[in-house]
Design a protein around this motif. Structure first.
Motif, PDB file in Angstrom:
ATOM      1  N   LYS A  33       0.823  -1.213   0.000  1.00 36.63           N
ATOM      2  CA  LYS A  33       0.000   0.000   0.000  1.00 36.63           C
ATOM      3  C   LYS A  33       0.858   1.265   0.000  1.00 36.63           C
ATOM      4  CE  LYS A  33      -3.893  -2.112   2.464  1.00 36.63           C
ATOM      5  NZ  LYS A  33      -4.755  -2.055   3.681  1.00 36.63           N
ATOM      6  N   ASN A  34       2.166   1.101   0.053  1.00 29.71           N
ATOM      7  CA  ASN A  34       3.073   2.238   0.130  1.00 29.71           C
ATOM      8  C   ASN A  34       3.840   2.425  -1.175  1.00 29.71           C
ATOM      9  OD1 ASN A  34       2.501   2.800   2.975  1.00 29.71           O
ATOM     10  ND2 ASN A  34       3.552   0.859   3.376  1.00 29.71           N
ATOM     11  N   LEU A  35       4.741   3.394  -1.183  1.00 26.78           N
ATOM     12  CA  LEU A  35       5.476   3.734  -2.394  1.00 26.78           C
ATOM     13  C   LEU A  35       6.981   3.634  -2.183  1.00 26.78           C
ATOM     14  CD1 LEU A  35       3.455   6.923  -3.429  1.00 26.78           C
ATOM     15  CD2 LEU A  35       3.463   4.749  -4.670  1.00 26.78           C
ATOM     16  N   LEU A  36       7.669   3.209  -3.221  1.00 26.46           N
ATOM     17  CA  LEU A  36       9.123   3.243  -3.276  1.00 26.46           C
ATOM     18  C   LEU A  36       9.544   4.405  -4.163  1.00 26.46           C
ATOM     19  CD1 LEU A  36       9.764  -0.546  -3.912  1.00 26.46           C
ATOM     20  CD2 LEU A  36      10.376   0.668  -1.812  1.00 26.46           C
ATOM     21  N   ILE A  37      10.531   5.177  -3.726  1.00 30.33           N
ATOM     22  CA  ILE A  37      11.061   6.273  -4.529  1.00 30.33           C
ATOM     23  C   ILE A  37      12.579   6.142  -4.575  1.00 30.33           C
ATOM     24  CG2 ILE A  37      11.287   8.773  -4.798  1.00 30.33           C
ATOM     25  CD1 ILE A  37       8.669   9.104  -3.300  1.00 30.33           C
ATOM     26  N   SER A  38      13.132   6.174  -5.795  1.00 26.51           N
ATOM     27  CA  SER A  38      14.591   6.116  -5.952  1.00 26.51           C
ATOM     28  C   SER A  38      15.111   7.488  -6.375  1.00 26.51           C
ATOM     29  CB  SER A  38      14.991   5.046  -6.972  1.00 26.51           C
ATOM     30  OG  SER A  38      14.552   5.396  -8.272  1.00 26.51           O
ATOM     31  N   ARG A  87       4.777  10.718   3.462  1.00 28.05           N
ATOM     32  CA  ARG A  87       5.506  10.587   4.727  1.00 28.05           C
ATOM     33  C   ARG A  87       6.538   9.469   4.643  1.00 28.05           C
ATOM     34  NH1 ARG A  87       4.719   7.979   9.834  1.00 28.05           N
ATOM     35  NH2 ARG A  87       2.762   7.055   9.115  1.00 28.05           N
ATOM     36  N   LYS A  88       7.751   9.755   5.042  1.00 31.19           N
ATOM     37  CA  LYS A  88       8.823   8.768   4.947  1.00 31.19           C
ATOM     38  C   LYS A  88       8.754   7.761   6.088  1.00 31.19           C
ATOM     39  CE  LYS A  88      13.838   8.150   4.792  1.00 31.19           C
ATOM     40  NZ  LYS A  88      15.169   8.774   4.744  1.00 31.19           N
ATOM     41  N   TYR A  89       8.903   6.465   5.726  1.00 34.23           N
ATOM     42  CA  TYR A  89       8.997   5.400   6.718  1.00 34.23           C
ATOM     43  C   TYR A  89      10.447   5.017   6.987  1.00 34.23           C
ATOM     44  CZ  TYR A  89       3.948   4.571   6.448  1.00 34.23           C
ATOM     45  OH  TYR A  89       2.586   4.696   6.507  1.00 34.23           O
ATOM     46  N   LYS A  90      11.177   4.680   5.911  1.00 33.73           N
ATOM     47  CA  LYS A  90      12.551   4.213   6.107  1.00 33.73           C
ATOM     48  C   LYS A  90      13.290   4.182   4.778  1.00 33.73           C
ATOM     49  CE  LYS A  90      11.470  -0.724   5.534  1.00 33.73           C
ATOM     50  NZ  LYS A  90      11.592  -2.070   6.131  1.00 33.73           N
ATOM     51  N   ASP A  91      14.603   3.986   4.859  1.00 33.39           N
ATOM     52  CA  ASP A  91      15.424   3.744   3.680  1.00 33.39           C
ATOM     53  C   ASP A  91      15.474   2.245   3.419  1.00 33.39           C
ATOM     54  OD1 ASP A  91      16.237   6.410   3.090  1.00 33.39           O
ATOM     55  OD2 ASP A  91      17.628   6.325   4.776  1.00 33.39           O
ATOM     56  N   ILE A  92      15.459   1.875   2.145  1.00 28.57           N
ATOM     57  CA  ILE A  92      15.553   0.478   1.740  1.00 28.57           C
ATOM     58  C   ILE A  92      17.016   0.120   1.515  1.00 28.57           C
ATOM     59  CG2 ILE A  92      14.937  -1.194  -0.053  1.00 28.57           C
ATOM     60  CD1 ILE A  92      12.549  -0.377   1.647  1.00 28.57           C
ATOM     61  N   LYS A  93      17.448  -1.018   2.023  1.00 22.66           N
ATOM     62  CA  LYS A  93      18.823  -1.448   1.850  1.00 22.66           C
ATOM     63  C   LYS A  93      19.083  -1.785   0.389  1.00 22.66           C
ATOM     64  CE  LYS A  93      22.290  -4.578   3.778  1.00 22.66           C
ATOM     65  NZ  LYS A  93      22.558  -5.686   4.742  1.00 22.66           N
ATOM     66  N   ILE A  94      20.193  -1.263  -0.153  1.00 20.91           N
ATOM     67  CA  ILE A  94      20.567  -1.527  -1.546  1.00 20.91           C
ATOM     68  C   ILE A  94      21.987  -2.073  -1.607  1.00 20.91           C
ATOM     69  CG2 ILE A  94      18.977   0.174  -2.540  1.00 20.91           C
ATOM     70  CD1 ILE A  94      21.303   2.143  -2.731  1.00 20.91           C
ATOM     71  N   ASP A  95      22.347  -2.616  -2.753  1.00 18.86           N
ATOM     72  CA  ASP A  95      23.680  -3.176  -2.965  1.00 18.86           C
ATOM     73  C   ASP A  95      24.754  -2.130  -2.619  1.00 18.86           C
ATOM     74  OD1 ASP A  95      26.144  -3.776  -4.751  1.00 18.86           O
ATOM     75  OD2 ASP A  95      24.977  -5.616  -4.893  1.00 18.86           O
ATOM     76  N   LYS A  96      25.836  -2.584  -2.004  1.00 17.14           N
ATOM     77  CA  LYS A  96      26.896  -1.668  -1.577  1.00 17.14           C
ATOM     78  C   LYS A  96      27.458  -0.828  -2.718  1.00 17.14           C
ATOM     79  CE  LYS A  96      28.527  -4.247   2.480  1.00 17.14           C
ATOM     80  NZ  LYS A  96      29.684  -4.945   3.102  1.00 17.14           N
ATOM     81  N   LYS A  97      27.524  -1.432  -3.925  1.00 13.95           N
ATOM     82  CA  LYS A  97      28.067  -0.700  -5.077  1.00 13.95           C
ATOM     83  C   LYS A  97      27.205   0.503  -5.443  1.00 13.95           C
ATOM     84  CE  LYS A  97      29.888  -4.947  -7.196  1.00 13.95           C
ATOM     85  NZ  LYS A  97      29.078  -5.895  -6.398  1.00 13.95           N
TER      86      LYS A  97
END
Length: 298
Positions: A122-127, A142-152
Protein backbone atom coordinates in the motif's frame (compact mmCIF):
# COMPACT_ATOMS: atom_id res chain seq x y z
CA UNK A 1 -26.89 30.74 -19.57
CA UNK A 2 -23.78 31.35 -21.71
CA UNK A 3 -21.99 32.87 -18.70
CA UNK A 4 -22.90 29.81 -16.61
CA UNK A 5 -21.60 27.40 -19.25
CA UNK A 6 -18.43 29.43 -19.72
CA UNK A 7 -17.84 29.55 -15.98
CA UNK A 8 -18.42 25.80 -15.63
CA UNK A 9 -16.03 25.14 -18.52
CA UNK A 10 -13.30 27.25 -16.92
CA UNK A 11 -13.86 25.56 -13.54
CA UNK A 12 -13.65 22.09 -15.15
CA UNK A 13 -10.46 23.07 -16.98
CA UNK A 14 -8.88 24.23 -13.72
CA UNK A 15 -9.73 20.90 -12.08
CA UNK A 16 -8.38 18.76 -14.91
CA UNK A 17 -5.30 18.63 -17.04
CA UNK A 18 -5.73 19.94 -20.55
CA UNK A 19 -5.56 16.86 -22.76
CA UNK A 20 -4.37 17.50 -26.30
CA UNK A 21 -4.29 14.62 -28.84
CA UNK A 22 -0.71 13.98 -29.90
CA UNK A 23 0.38 12.05 -32.98
CA UNK A 24 3.50 10.00 -32.28
CA UNK A 25 3.77 8.84 -35.87
CA UNK A 26 2.48 10.25 -39.15
CA UNK A 27 1.74 6.81 -40.56
CA UNK A 28 0.21 3.66 -39.11
CA UNK A 29 2.94 1.03 -38.88
CA UNK A 30 6.66 0.61 -38.57
CA UNK A 31 8.44 -2.75 -38.08
CA UNK A 32 10.18 -1.50 -34.93
CA UNK A 33 6.89 -1.58 -32.98
CA UNK A 34 5.59 -5.04 -33.98
CA UNK A 35 5.25 -6.25 -30.35
CA UNK A 36 3.71 -3.00 -29.10
CA UNK A 37 0.41 -1.41 -30.15
CA UNK A 38 -0.04 2.30 -29.38
CA UNK A 39 -3.62 2.81 -28.14
CA UNK A 40 -3.56 6.51 -27.33
CA UNK A 41 -1.09 9.37 -26.98
CA UNK A 42 -1.79 12.81 -25.54
CA UNK A 43 -0.01 15.94 -24.39
CA UNK A 44 -0.87 17.08 -20.85
CA UNK A 45 -0.89 20.67 -19.60
CA UNK A 46 -1.52 21.13 -15.88
CA UNK A 47 -2.54 24.03 -13.69
CA UNK A 48 -0.47 24.37 -10.48
CA UNK A 49 -1.53 21.97 -7.72
CA UNK A 50 -1.59 23.31 -4.16
CA UNK A 51 0.56 26.17 -5.43
CA UNK A 52 3.18 23.79 -6.85
CA UNK A 53 4.01 23.77 -10.55
CA UNK A 54 3.59 20.41 -12.31
CA UNK A 55 6.85 19.76 -14.14
CA UNK A 56 9.60 17.22 -14.83
CA UNK A 57 7.49 14.11 -14.19
CA UNK A 58 10.07 11.33 -13.98
CA UNK A 59 8.11 8.18 -13.17
CA UNK A 60 4.57 6.98 -12.52
CA UNK A 61 2.76 4.30 -10.52
CA UNK A 62 -0.92 3.37 -10.92
CA UNK A 63 -3.45 1.76 -8.60
CA UNK A 64 -7.25 1.99 -8.22
CA UNK A 65 -7.62 4.79 -10.81
CA UNK A 66 -5.03 6.96 -9.03
CA UNK A 67 -1.86 7.85 -10.90
CA UNK A 68 1.11 8.84 -8.74
CA UNK A 69 4.14 10.62 -10.14
CA UNK A 70 7.45 11.96 -8.85
CA UNK A 71 9.18 15.05 -10.20
CA UNK A 72 12.88 15.84 -10.37
CA UNK A 73 12.48 18.53 -7.71
CA UNK A 74 11.32 16.23 -4.92
CA UNK A 75 7.53 16.41 -5.36
CA UNK A 76 4.99 13.57 -5.19
CA UNK A 77 1.91 14.23 -7.35
CA UNK A 78 -1.48 12.48 -7.32
CA UNK A 79 -3.96 12.42 -10.23
CA UNK A 80 -7.34 10.82 -10.78
CA UNK A 81 -7.00 9.00 -14.08
CA UNK A 82 -9.85 7.81 -16.26
CA UNK A 83 -9.19 5.40 -19.13
CA UNK A 84 -12.13 4.18 -21.18
CA UNK A 85 -12.27 2.25 -24.45
CA UNK A 86 -8.46 2.32 -24.61
CA UNK A 87 -8.43 6.12 -24.51
CA UNK A 88 -7.10 8.54 -21.89
CA UNK A 89 -10.24 10.49 -20.96
CA UNK A 90 -9.37 12.67 -17.95
CA UNK A 91 -6.37 13.38 -15.70
CA UNK A 92 -7.59 15.27 -12.64
CA UNK A 93 -4.93 16.77 -10.33
CA UNK A 94 -5.55 15.82 -6.70
CA UNK A 95 -2.49 16.90 -4.72
CA UNK A 96 1.20 17.83 -4.82
CA UNK A 97 3.44 17.15 -1.82
CA UNK A 98 7.05 18.19 -1.37
CA UNK A 99 9.21 15.37 -0.03
CA UNK A 100 10.71 15.79 3.43
CA UNK A 101 13.02 13.83 5.67
CA UNK A 102 11.94 12.32 8.98
CA UNK A 103 12.97 15.61 10.58
CA UNK A 104 10.24 17.26 8.43
CA UNK A 105 12.80 19.44 6.67
CA UNK A 106 12.50 19.83 2.91
CA UNK A 107 15.27 18.24 0.89
CA UNK A 108 18.25 20.19 -0.43
CA UNK A 109 18.89 20.37 -4.17
CA UNK A 110 21.16 17.31 -4.13
CA UNK A 111 18.76 15.31 -1.95
CA UNK A 112 15.53 15.96 -3.85
CA UNK A 113 16.30 14.44 -7.28
CA UNK A 114 13.50 11.85 -7.11
CA UNK A 115 13.40 9.70 -10.25
CA UNK A 116 11.92 6.19 -9.82
CA UNK A 117 8.53 5.19 -8.42
CA UNK A 118 6.59 1.99 -7.74
CA UNK A 119 4.17 0.51 -5.25
CA UNK A 120 5.34 -1.60 -2.32
CA UNK A 121 2.08 -3.01 -1.02
CA UNK A 122 0.00 0.00 0.00
CA UNK A 123 3.07 2.24 0.13
CA UNK A 124 5.48 3.73 -2.39
CA UNK A 125 9.12 3.24 -3.28
CA UNK A 126 11.06 6.27 -4.53
CA UNK A 127 14.59 6.12 -5.95
CA UNK A 128 16.99 9.05 -6.28
CA UNK A 129 19.94 10.32 -8.26
CA UNK A 130 22.81 12.54 -6.97
CA UNK A 131 22.44 11.09 -3.45
CA UNK A 132 21.54 7.53 -4.53
CA UNK A 133 19.06 5.75 -2.27
CA UNK A 134 15.61 4.16 -2.21
CA UNK A 135 12.98 5.26 0.30
CA UNK A 136 9.74 3.67 1.47
CA UNK A 137 7.02 6.26 1.87
CA UNK A 138 3.31 6.40 2.54
CA UNK A 139 1.05 7.60 -0.27
CA UNK A 140 0.80 10.93 1.56
CA UNK A 141 4.61 11.27 1.07
CA UNK A 142 5.51 10.59 4.73
CA UNK A 143 8.82 8.77 4.95
CA UNK A 144 9.00 5.40 6.72
CA UNK A 145 12.55 4.21 6.11
CA UNK A 146 15.42 3.74 3.68
CA UNK A 147 15.55 0.48 1.74
CA UNK A 148 18.82 -1.45 1.85
CA UNK A 149 20.57 -1.53 -1.55
CA UNK A 150 23.68 -3.18 -2.96
CA UNK A 151 26.90 -1.67 -1.58
CA UNK A 152 28.07 -0.70 -5.08
CA UNK A 153 24.99 1.51 -5.45
CA UNK A 154 25.39 3.40 -2.19
CA UNK A 155 28.27 5.68 -3.23
CA UNK A 156 27.94 8.23 -6.04
CA UNK A 157 31.63 7.81 -6.94
CA UNK A 158 30.76 4.38 -8.40
CA UNK A 159 28.40 5.87 -11.00
CA UNK A 160 29.14 7.21 -14.46
CA UNK A 161 28.13 10.64 -13.14
CA UNK A 162 25.99 12.15 -10.37
CA UNK A 163 23.06 12.47 -12.77
CA UNK A 164 23.20 8.82 -13.88
CA UNK A 165 22.30 7.10 -10.63
CA UNK A 166 19.08 5.34 -9.53
CA UNK A 167 16.63 6.50 -12.18
CA UNK A 168 14.30 3.52 -11.67
CA UNK A 169 12.82 1.15 -9.11
CA UNK A 170 10.29 -1.72 -9.17
CA UNK A 171 8.92 -4.28 -6.75
CA UNK A 172 7.53 -7.81 -6.82
CA UNK A 173 6.84 -10.29 -4.04
CA UNK A 174 9.18 -12.84 -5.63
CA UNK A 175 12.21 -10.63 -6.31
CA UNK A 176 11.67 -7.82 -3.83
CA UNK A 177 12.94 -4.33 -4.65
CA UNK A 178 14.91 -4.07 -7.91
CA UNK A 179 16.69 -1.02 -9.29
CA UNK A 180 19.29 -0.01 -11.86
CA UNK A 181 21.67 2.89 -12.53
CA UNK A 182 20.69 4.90 -15.59
CA UNK A 183 24.07 4.04 -17.15
CA UNK A 184 26.35 1.12 -16.25
CA UNK A 185 28.55 1.81 -13.25
CA UNK A 186 31.83 3.56 -13.91
CA UNK A 187 34.10 1.45 -16.11
CA UNK A 188 31.38 -1.07 -17.02
CA UNK A 189 29.71 -1.56 -20.42
CA UNK A 190 26.65 -3.73 -19.71
CA UNK A 191 23.50 -2.78 -17.87
CA UNK A 192 22.78 -4.53 -14.60
CA UNK A 193 19.56 -4.86 -12.62
CA UNK A 194 20.12 -5.17 -8.86
CA UNK A 195 18.02 -6.72 -6.12
CA UNK A 196 19.08 -7.07 -2.50
CA UNK A 197 21.00 -10.29 -3.19
CA UNK A 198 21.06 -10.87 -6.98
CA UNK A 199 21.88 -9.09 -10.21
CA UNK A 200 21.11 -9.57 -13.93
CA UNK A 201 23.16 -8.29 -16.88
CA UNK A 202 21.92 -7.36 -20.35
CA UNK A 203 22.96 -5.36 -23.41
CA UNK A 204 22.83 -1.58 -23.24
CA UNK A 205 20.32 0.06 -25.63
CA UNK A 206 20.42 3.47 -23.95
CA UNK A 207 20.04 4.83 -20.44
CA UNK A 208 17.56 2.98 -18.19
CA UNK A 209 14.83 5.40 -17.16
CA UNK A 210 12.10 3.12 -15.81
CA UNK A 211 11.30 -0.44 -14.72
CA UNK A 212 7.95 -2.15 -14.13
CA UNK A 213 7.00 -5.77 -13.61
CA UNK A 214 4.92 -7.31 -16.39
CA UNK A 215 4.38 -10.66 -14.68
CA UNK A 216 5.84 -12.87 -11.96
CA UNK A 217 9.24 -13.13 -13.68
CA UNK A 218 9.23 -10.54 -16.48
CA UNK A 219 10.47 -7.00 -16.03
CA UNK A 220 9.74 -4.28 -18.61
CA UNK A 221 12.63 -1.87 -19.18
CA UNK A 222 12.44 1.62 -20.69
CA UNK A 223 15.69 2.91 -22.22
CA UNK A 224 16.39 6.30 -23.77
CA UNK A 225 19.18 7.52 -26.02
CA UNK A 226 19.50 11.13 -27.19
CA UNK A 227 22.14 12.97 -29.19
CA UNK A 228 22.53 16.68 -28.44
CA UNK A 229 24.44 17.06 -31.71
CA UNK A 230 21.93 15.51 -34.13
CA UNK A 231 18.86 15.76 -31.84
CA UNK A 232 18.13 12.12 -32.66
CA UNK A 233 16.15 10.31 -29.95
CA UNK A 234 15.68 6.57 -29.57
CA UNK A 235 13.32 4.92 -27.11
CA UNK A 236 13.58 1.17 -26.52
CA UNK A 237 11.06 -0.98 -24.66
CA UNK A 238 12.32 -4.42 -23.73
CA UNK A 239 11.70 -7.19 -21.24
CA UNK A 240 14.03 -9.27 -19.10
CA UNK A 241 12.95 -12.62 -17.69
CA UNK A 242 14.62 -12.68 -14.27
CA UNK A 243 14.19 -16.46 -14.04
CA UNK A 244 15.66 -17.47 -17.42
CA UNK A 245 17.73 -14.27 -17.97
CA UNK A 246 16.29 -14.01 -21.49
CA UNK A 247 16.31 -10.46 -22.85
CA UNK A 248 13.85 -9.45 -25.58
CA UNK A 249 13.30 -6.14 -27.38
CA UNK A 250 9.59 -5.33 -27.62
CA UNK A 251 9.82 -2.10 -29.61
CA UNK A 252 12.31 0.53 -30.69
CA UNK A 253 11.11 4.05 -31.54
CA UNK A 254 13.48 6.36 -33.41
CA UNK A 255 13.01 9.94 -34.60
CA UNK A 256 14.91 8.95 -37.77
CA UNK A 257 11.94 6.68 -38.60
CA UNK A 258 9.46 9.53 -38.19
CA UNK A 259 8.51 9.14 -34.52
CA UNK A 260 7.69 12.36 -32.67
CA UNK A 261 9.33 11.55 -29.36
CA UNK A 262 10.18 13.36 -26.17
CA UNK A 263 12.10 12.61 -22.98
CA UNK A 264 10.28 9.41 -21.92
CA UNK A 265 11.21 8.43 -18.37
CA UNK A 266 8.26 6.67 -16.69
CA UNK A 267 6.35 3.39 -17.00
CA UNK A 268 3.49 1.73 -15.13
CA UNK A 269 1.07 -1.13 -15.71
CA UNK A 270 -2.61 -0.14 -15.83
CA UNK A 271 -4.32 -3.38 -16.87
CA UNK A 272 -3.84 -6.72 -18.58
CA UNK A 273 -1.02 -6.19 -21.12
CA UNK A 274 -1.65 -2.43 -20.93
CA UNK A 275 0.85 0.20 -19.84
CA UNK A 276 1.37 3.94 -19.60
CA UNK A 277 4.57 5.77 -20.52
CA UNK A 278 5.22 9.41 -19.58
CA UNK A 279 7.80 11.99 -20.66
CA UNK A 280 9.71 14.49 -18.51
CA UNK A 281 9.43 18.02 -19.96
CA UNK A 282 12.67 19.17 -18.23
CA UNK A 283 10.74 22.30 -17.25
CA UNK A 284 11.38 23.57 -20.79
CA UNK A 285 8.93 25.30 -23.13
CA UNK A 286 10.57 23.34 -25.95
CA UNK A 287 9.45 20.00 -24.49
CA UNK A 288 6.15 18.37 -23.60
CA UNK A 289 4.59 16.12 -20.97
CA UNK A 290 3.36 13.23 -23.11
CA UNK A 291 1.28 10.33 -21.80
CA UNK A 292 1.14 7.21 -23.99
CA UNK A 293 -1.17 4.23 -23.52
CA UNK A 294 0.04 1.05 -25.20
CA UNK A 295 -0.56 -2.68 -25.31
CA UNK A 296 1.94 -5.54 -25.50
CA UNK A 297 0.67 -7.76 -28.31
CA UNK A 298 3.29 -10.50 -28.59
Amino acid sequence: MFRYLLGFSLFFTLLNAEIIPYKLLDFIYTPTQKKIKILDSVELKFPPIDGIKVRELSDIAYKDEILYSVGDRGVLYRFKLKIKDNKIKTVEPLSAMKLQGKDKKFFSKSQRDSEGLDFYGKNLLISYEREPRIELRACNARKYKDIKIDKKLQHIKNYDSANKALESVAYSKKYGVVTAPELPLYGKSEHKIYSKSKSWKFKQEGGITSLTFMSKNELMILQRKHSYFTFRTQITLSKLNLKTKKYTILARFDTVDGWHLDNFEGLTKVGKNRYLMISDDNDSFLQKTLLVLFKVVE
